[in-house]
Motif scaffolding. Sequence first.
Motif: not given
Length: 146
Positions: A64-75
């Motif tokens: 969890y390197p970042s606070e928010k989900f970094v992969y995008g909506d379609s992932y």
Amino acid sequence: MENKELKKQLSDVRPSAQEQQKRDYLNTVKQFIDVSYHREKEGFEERKKVGKSIMDKELYEQFYPSEKFVYGDSYTSIPNDLQLYVQQYDGEQEEVEVIAEFTNHLVIKDENVDDQTHDIIKVSLRKEENKWVVYSIEELKTEMMK
């Protein structure tokens, strides 16, 4: 008399301390796979919370390197068919290793990706304040499934 009999029956069905430990760390591994290999925007916050409670700091920051989900909506990436293999556990060890084998289903709608991989990882846990914490994983094998 009856009381003794009842106690004996109870202790026959109640898991031994050793069995209980084993259940605990296997549950931790299941949760770990669930929160670290299951990646999608929905439920991200929940998984992150669980992850924080069962991983050591370094490993948590890796997943969890970042606070928010970094992969995008379609992932989405979702693990299935989990099998766990355990080393001998005598109930005294402070550290255990579990081999986890599962398939991972990766979909990236925007890029027309729909892949299944067969993954095998080695999960290392140690006991901290009466609970098991995952502190290291080693990816032993990842291969595409046709």
